[in-house]
Design a protein around this motif. Structure first.
Motif, PDB file in Angstrom:
ATOM      1  N   TYR A  36     -36.797  32.694 -41.338  1.00 30.19           N
ATOM      2  CA  TYR A  36     -38.030  32.842 -40.562  1.00 30.19           C
ATOM      3  C   TYR A  36     -39.095  33.511 -41.425  1.00 30.19           C
ATOM      4  N   SER A  85     -43.642  28.270 -33.890  1.00 27.13           N
ATOM      5  CA  SER A  85     -43.867  29.457 -34.717  1.00 27.13           C
ATOM      6  C   SER A  85     -43.597  30.771 -33.985  1.00 27.13           C
ATOM      7  N   ASP A 100     -45.887  35.713 -33.840  1.00 25.94           N
ATOM      8  CA  ASP A 100     -46.344  34.392 -34.275  1.00 25.94           C
ATOM      9  C   ASP A 100     -46.161  34.307 -35.787  1.00 25.94           C
ATOM     10  N   GLN A 101     -45.128  33.568 -36.207  1.00 27.07           N
ATOM     11  CA  GLN A 101     -44.812  33.451 -37.631  1.00 27.07           C
ATOM     12  C   GLN A 101     -45.966  32.851 -38.429  1.00 27.07           C
ATOM     13  N   SER A 102     -46.778  32.026 -37.803  1.00 33.14           N
ATOM     14  CA  SER A 102     -47.903  31.419 -38.526  1.00 33.14           C
ATOM     15  C   SER A 102     -48.972  32.459 -38.879  1.00 33.14           C
TER      16      SER A 102
END
Length: 167
Positions: A36, A85, A100-102
């Motif tokens: 991730y 995300s 939010d990984q983005s």
């Protein structure tokens, strides 16, 4: 305060009712970090404690790695509910903390909102920001609503109906 100082405070002061602090299995943490796109302060938090509970209440928690992955992948626990995300990384009362990984390499990757919805999430900055604000407010919630106007939606798009269902 940084993550190390925050966790020391939680451990030192009985007010926070921190249950136990357990370090993650190194292989599990390494696998999680490699799979991730996570922000550095969240990784640091997980290296100190594989999730934790405040006030001896399960609804004040940062989730452990296994539960975060389970929520992301298993439809029974919401997997597929949010856009790809999004990781649900904690719960504060009836509110989910979403990462939010983005946006994980920005100062605005953490969101909070109603656990029963994918809409109306407020940005609370970073995990460090959120925990510092929780400390400043002595655990009073919902401190995150003060002055917030921008709402975010993270619902996954509905799959198109199958041709068979259109008859």
């Amino acid at each position: 305060m940084n993550i190390d100082e925050i966790m020391q405070l939680f451990q030192r002061e009985p007010f926070w009712g921190l249950d136990k602090v357990k370090r993650p299995e190194p292989a599990l943490l390494e696998r999680f970090v490699s799979q991730y796109d996570l922000p550095e302060d969240y990784i640091r938090l997980l290296s100190i404690s594989d999730g934790f509970v405040l006030f001896h209440a399960g609804d004040y928690r940062i989730s452990d790695i296994s539960w975060t992955v389970e929520c992301y992948t298993n439809p029974v626990y919401g997997g597929g509910t949010f856009v790809d995300s999004i990781l649900e990384v904690g719960m504060f009362m009836e509110n989910s903390l979403l990462l939010d990984q983005s946006r994980s390499h920005t100062a605005n990757y953490l969101f909070i909102g109603d656990a029963d919805s994918t809409d109306h999430y407020l940005c609370v900055g970073t995990i460090t920001d959120f925990l510092n604000q929780l400390i400043e407010e002595k655990g009073e919630i919902p401190f995150w609503e003060a002055g917030q106007t921008d709402l975010f939606s993270f619902g996954a798009p509905e799959p198109p109906p199958s041709p068979d269902a259109m008859c």
